[in-house]
Design a protein around this motif. Structure first.
Motif, PDB file in Angstrom:
ATOM      1  N   VAL A 256       6.813  12.756   3.739  1.00  0.00           N
ATOM      2  CA  VAL A 256       8.365  13.137   3.753  1.00  0.00           C
ATOM      3  C   VAL A 256       8.601  14.317   2.843  1.00  0.00           C
ATOM      4  CG1 VAL A 256      10.529  11.987   3.100  1.00  0.00           C
ATOM      5  CG2 VAL A 256       8.643  10.588   3.918  1.00  0.00           C
ATOM      6  N   TYR A 257       9.389  15.230   3.382  1.00  0.00           N
ATOM      7  CA  TYR A 257       9.667  16.671   2.787  1.00  0.00           C
ATOM      8  C   TYR A 257      11.088  16.517   2.613  1.00  0.00           C
ATOM      9  CZ  TYR A 257       4.710  17.927   3.929  1.00  0.00           C
ATOM     10  OH  TYR A 257       3.607  17.850   3.975  1.00  0.00           O
ATOM     11  N   VAL A 258      11.753  17.575   1.584  1.00  0.00           N
ATOM     12  CA  VAL A 258      12.936  18.169   1.628  1.00  0.00           C
ATOM     13  C   VAL A 258      13.024  19.628   1.609  1.00  0.00           C
ATOM     14  CG1 VAL A 258      13.700  15.842   0.642  1.00  0.00           C
ATOM     15  CG2 VAL A 258      13.055  17.478  -0.814  1.00  0.00           C
ATOM     16  N   GLN A 259      14.131  20.160   1.874  1.00  0.00           N
ATOM     17  CA  GLN A 259      14.575  21.405   1.424  1.00  0.00           C
ATOM     18  C   GLN A 259      15.767  21.338   0.782  1.00  0.00           C
ATOM     19  OE1 GLN A 259      14.805  22.756   5.873  1.00  0.00           O
ATOM     20  NE2 GLN A 259      14.326  24.989   4.840  1.00  0.00           N
ATOM     21  N   ILE A 288       9.473  20.809   0.325  1.00  0.00           N
ATOM     22  CA  ILE A 288       8.774  20.095  -0.769  1.00  0.00           C
ATOM     23  C   ILE A 288       8.351  18.509  -0.684  1.00  0.00           C
ATOM     24  CG2 ILE A 288       9.273  19.426  -3.310  1.00  0.00           C
ATOM     25  CD1 ILE A 288      11.238  21.952  -3.454  1.00  0.00           C
ATOM     26  N   GLU A 289       7.197  18.346  -0.639  1.00  0.00           N
ATOM     27  CA  GLU A 289       6.828  16.989  -0.279  1.00  0.00           C
ATOM     28  C   GLU A 289       7.367  16.117  -1.459  1.00  0.00           C
ATOM     29  OE1 GLU A 289       2.822  14.334   0.983  1.00  0.00           O
ATOM     30  OE2 GLU A 289       2.540  16.488   0.693  1.00  0.00           O
ATOM     31  N   ILE A 290       7.969  14.828  -1.109  1.00  0.00           N
ATOM     32  CA  ILE A 290       8.167  13.933  -2.177  1.00  0.00           C
ATOM     33  C   ILE A 290       7.968  12.539  -1.807  1.00  0.00           C
ATOM     34  CG2 ILE A 290      10.642  15.437  -2.372  1.00  0.00           C
ATOM     35  CD1 ILE A 290      12.251  12.905  -0.663  1.00  0.00           C
ATOM     36  N   GLY A 291       7.566  12.127  -0.620  1.00  0.00           N
ATOM     37  CA  GLY A 291       7.163  10.873  -0.338  1.00  0.00           C
ATOM     38  C   GLY A 291       6.102  10.769   0.792  1.00  0.00           C
ATOM     39  N   HIS A 292       5.787   9.218   0.896  1.00  0.00           N
ATOM     40  CA  HIS A 292       5.106   8.774   2.194  1.00  0.00           C
ATOM     41  C   HIS A 292       5.767   7.494   2.862  1.00  0.00           C
ATOM     42  CE1 HIS A 292       1.469   6.620   3.915  1.00  0.00           C
ATOM     43  NE2 HIS A 292       1.359   7.829   4.169  1.00  0.00           N
ATOM     44  N   LEU A 293       5.727   7.779   4.102  1.00  0.00           N
ATOM     45  CA  LEU A 293       6.422   6.567   4.717  1.00  0.00           C
ATOM     46  C   LEU A 293       5.296   5.943   5.690  1.00  0.00           C
ATOM     47  CD1 LEU A 293       8.914   4.953   5.864  1.00  0.00           C
ATOM     48  CD2 LEU A 293       9.288   6.939   7.645  1.00  0.00           C
ATOM     49  N   GLU A 294       5.394   4.571   5.580  1.00  0.00           N
ATOM     50  CA  GLU A 294       4.382   3.684   6.436  1.00  0.00           C
ATOM     51  C   GLU A 294       5.278   2.448   7.046  1.00  0.00           C
ATOM     52  OE1 GLU A 294       0.124   2.677   5.546  1.00  0.00           O
ATOM     53  OE2 GLU A 294       1.273   1.022   5.020  1.00  0.00           O
TER      54      GLU A 294
END
Length: 484
Positions: A256-259, A288-294
């Motif tokens: 998971v990324y954000v601009q 910008i990587e902020i997280g991981h989704l599973e």
């Protein structure tokens, strides 16, 4: 073995034979069990979604991998390693409930975070942009993707008439008719929040953001011919693949990324950063990587948990807010209103929709299908003198500066609807361009020549090679001037 009962717990003595006057009938109205079975059966199909009717979903977990406290005070993002339960529903957009998973169509990517501050719904697609930028045009666009009111058939003429008269669709239709319009399955595609949203930190500073979900399974797409073949072989292939992979312990995941854009920079950006038909350049605002989704758990009942799942971008938590994006503003009303029509006013009480990690204290009462205690004897108004819940100014958003006269502004004036579509075309390799133009010609070629010429004018403005390639396949000269 348990005893069969009616909905109200009354034991059923015979579930095989109707109550009749003699062995040949007629049936008696007093057979309340028969009446209940027939009446319930008649109501087993709730109205299908106007869009995103065909879908699949699963539960999982979102884990924070970066400190984002400088940008947002959202509690579920406040610590590296923090995990939040989620439910993700994938879907096709234009197809009906029984349509094929492989149809050329955008894919919905709707994510519900069950946070300790209430549910946060991020309702996006597998594309970073959309066909229109003004909600006034959304019903018109969707009508063109559905059935012709005269023939009750899908109509390329309707589709391309709208596209050719709406140049803002060019960017998204270029994505739609590329390989990305026919993903191989839900696990093998990226997701996007698409809209511009806001993050707000503890100091009350606002940042504009865009969400990106990058699949860890790798992007895989069908060619047009492969998609058509799969639709005939297994119209539910993506639904089957998602359920089967989770059942087998092969849990799909996304990075998971954000601009992030500081609030003050929006006015000076080269184009409207709230325009849903545009993307922010990554060189200006890198990911910008902020997280991981599973996803790691299948629903136990499709109807209860997938068909009744209801998402609304209006559901945000403290530290996350909206933006002047016109399409987002329209969706803030439209989604919840659609759910109230389809599921009823108390749809938020359904297990898949209610908060899992936060209490609910509201003054909403009554309505059809109110199946909890309905607030008991507590006050149903505010203010009151009996200890009812009260609003808390700590959760109010900082003021958003707005300006301009209230009017209906032509959203096409001054907008460049061709450059980003041309940039995307030029990013594709030669083979991908060929497939894109083949796919477009196969559909556009079914529309009247006048519409073909008008659409070619838009391709010409995006890139002359784009127009020439499609025109060659249509045997139509790209001489039209695009409608503005």
């Amino acid at each position: 073995m348990s005893t069969l009962t009616t909905t109200f717990g009354i034991p059923v003595g015979d579930n095989q034979n109707s109550l009749t006057a003699g062995p040949r009938g007629p049936v008696l109205m007093q057979d309340f069990h028969l009446i209940e079975k027939l009446a319930h059966f008649n109501r087993e199909r709730i109205p299908e979604r106007v869009v995103h009717a065909k879908g699949a979903g699963a539960y999982g977990v979102f884990r924070v991998t970066r400190d984002v406290s400088a940008w947002t005070k959202a509690a579920f993002l406040n610590r590296i390693g923090k995990e939040t339960e989620v439910f993700l529903r994938f879907s096709t957009v234009g197809g009906e409930k029984g349509s094929a998973d492989a149809e050329r169509d955008p894919r919905g990517f709707a994510l519900k975070f069950y946070t300790e501050e209430g549910n946060y719904d991020l309702v996006g697609n597998n594309t970073p942009v959309f066909f229109v930028r003004d909600p006034m045009k959304f019903p018109d666009f969707i009508h063109t993707q559905k059935r012709d009111p005269l023939t009750n058939l899908k109509s390329p003429t309707m589709v391309w008439d709208f596209f050719s008269l709406s140049p803002e669709t060019l960017h998204q239709l270029t994505i739609l008719f590329s390989d990305r319009g026919t993903p191989r399955g839900y696990r093998h595609m990226d997701g996007f929040g698409s809209h511009t949203f806001s993050w707000i930190n503890e100091q009350g500073e606002r940042f504009w953001i865009k969400y990106h979900f990058k699949t860890n399974q790798g992007i895989q797409n069908f060619t047009g011919d492969q998609a058509v073949q799969m639709a005939g072989v297994d119209p539910d292939h993506a639904t089957r693949d998602l359920f089967g992979s989770i059942m087998d312990g092969e849990f799909p995941s996304w990075r998971v990324y954000v601009q992030i854009m500081p609030e003050a920079e929006a006015d000076a950006y080269g184009f409207d950063p709230f325009d849903l038909t545009k993307v922010w350049r990554h060189k200006d605002y890198p990911l910008i990587e902020i997280g991981h989704l599973e996803l790691n758990r299948n629903p136990e009942n499709f109807f209860a948990e997938v068909e009744q799942a209801a998402f609304s971008p209006a559901n945000v938590v403290p530290g996350i807010g909206f933006s002047p994006d016109k399409m987002l503003q329209g969706r803030l009303f439209a989604y919840a209103d659609a759910h109230r029509y389809r599921l009823g006013g108390n749809y938020g009480l359904l297990p898949v929709n209610r908060p899992h990690a936060a209490p609910v204290h509201s003054y909403q009462r009554d309505g059809a299908m109110r199946f909890d205690g309905n607030g008991g004897g507590t006050p149903n108004y505010q203010p009151n003198s009996f200890g009812g819940p009260v609003d808390d100014g700590r959760f109010a958003e900082p003021a958003l500066a707005i300006h301009g006269d209230a009017a209906r502004y032509n959203h096409r004036i001054g907008n460049d609807d061709h450059t980003q579509a041309g940039d995307l075309f030029r990013l594709m390799d030669d083979d991908a361009r060929e497939r894109l133009m083949d796919n477009i010609a196969g559909s556009l070629g079914q529309a009247p020549v006048a519409i073909q010429r008008r659409q070619l004018g838009h391709f010409e403005k995006a890139d002359p090679a784009y127009a020439a390639g499609v025109a060659k396949r249509l045997t139509v000269e790209p001489v039209a001037v695009a409608a503005e």
